[in-house]
Write a protein that holds these residues in place. Sequence first.
Motif, PDB file in Angstrom:
ATOM      1  N   SER A   1      -0.452  -0.725  -4.757  1.00 61.88           N
ATOM      2  CA  SER A   1      -2.448  -0.819  -4.032  1.00 61.88           C
ATOM      3  C   SER A   1      -3.439  -0.090  -2.862  1.00 61.88           C
ATOM      4  CB  SER A   1      -2.160  -1.955  -4.734  1.00 61.88           C
ATOM      5  OG  SER A   1      -3.752  -2.131  -4.462  1.00 61.88           O
TER       6      SER A   1
ATOM      7  N   ASN B   1      -6.056  -4.371  -4.577  1.00 58.30           N
ATOM      8  CA  ASN B   1      -6.254  -5.136  -5.794  1.00 58.30           C
ATOM      9  C   ASN B   1      -6.141  -4.537  -7.057  1.00 58.30           C
ATOM     10  OD1 ASN B   1      -7.627  -7.887  -5.075  1.00 58.30           O
ATOM     11  ND2 ASN B   1      -9.083  -6.440  -4.053  1.00 58.30           N
ATOM     12  N   ARG B   2      -5.837  -3.013  -6.937  1.00 58.32           N
ATOM     13  CA  ARG B   2      -5.395  -2.307  -8.047  1.00 58.32           C
ATOM     14  C   ARG B   2      -4.358  -1.631  -8.027  1.00 58.32           C
ATOM     15  NH1 ARG B   2     -10.247   1.526  -9.559  1.00 58.32           N
ATOM     16  NH2 ARG B   2      -9.044   2.663  -7.622  1.00 58.32           N
ATOM     17  N   THR B   3      -3.425  -1.454  -8.640  1.00 59.16           N
ATOM     18  CA  THR B   3      -2.269  -0.453  -8.916  1.00 59.16           C
ATOM     19  C   THR B   3      -3.105   1.318  -8.767  1.00 59.16           C
ATOM     20  OG1 THR B   3      -1.281  -2.095 -10.344  1.00 59.16           O
ATOM     21  CG2 THR B   3      -0.564   0.371 -10.074  1.00 59.16           C
ATOM     22  N   ASP B   4      -2.805   1.267  -7.957  1.00 57.52           N
ATOM     23  CA  ASP B   4      -3.201   2.780  -7.631  1.00 57.52           C
ATOM     24  C   ASP B   4      -1.490   4.114  -7.717  1.00 57.52           C
ATOM     25  OD1 ASP B   4      -5.568   3.207  -6.970  1.00 57.52           O
ATOM     26  OD2 ASP B   4      -4.823   1.175  -5.147  1.00 57.52           O
TER      27      ASP B   4
ATOM     28  N   LYS C   1       0.672  -5.312 -12.637  1.00 55.92           N
ATOM     29  CA  LYS C   1       1.427  -5.607 -11.264  1.00 55.92           C
ATOM     30  C   LYS C   1       2.197  -5.970 -10.255  1.00 55.92           C
ATOM     31  CE  LYS C   1      -3.956  -6.036 -10.601  1.00 55.92           C
ATOM     32  NZ  LYS C   1      -5.389  -7.107 -10.150  1.00 55.92           N
TER      33      LYS C   1
ATOM     34  N   CYS D   1       0.742  -0.722  -0.048  1.00 58.10           N
ATOM     35  CA  CYS D   1       0.369  -0.455   0.043  1.00 58.10           C
ATOM     36  C   CYS D   1       0.793   1.125  -0.137  1.00 58.10           C
ATOM     37  CB  CYS D   1      -0.518  -0.030   1.503  1.00 58.10           C
ATOM     38  SG  CYS D   1      -1.821   1.345   1.506  1.00 58.10           S
TER      39      CYS D   1
END
Length: 179
Positions: A158, A162-165, A131, A56
């Motif tokens: 992420s 789940n999703r790349t930010d 990812k 994160c």
Amino acid sequence: MTQLAEDYRSEDYADVLAEADAHGIAFRRLKELEEPLCRDMLSYWKELRGVRAMPCPGEIDPVRFARHMPNLLMVQVNWQPFDLTYRLLGGDVVNAHGSNFRGRRVLDSPSHTGRFSEVLFSFYKFVAEQKRPYAVAGTMEYTARGPVSVEAVYLPFSLDGNRTDRILGATVSIELPRR
């Protein structure tokens, strides 16, 4: 061809690979990273990640890698609609590119010759979709600096697991003699 290039080679990315090759940049296996900065940041990312696919961004402790800050960049990944924005640019990154484009969209950052901003956009999108970290190396030309030798690693983060930010990039560029 390396497995990394195989991962990236598809109808959607064939032109990106060709453009990157034309600019002198190619994939490098993570275990072949030479620059201590790139190896350190990859190790830090793996430590943060643990057993998850991606760590994160809130877990990043800048104090741990303060000495590397000049060589780091952070790209924000927006999914609806898909877009990429530079959020952090270290001093060496700004010097290499010849301008500070923090807050600008990747496609609006003309620091490279040719279509390289488009290549970066496609590459960052690829990292976000896959990812996982990727490394590149080679020589390229910056509009403000001329030819440089580059090694970089790009690390996805992420918020929800789940999703790349975000994508954290660690890059070392060494100016080469002008031709």
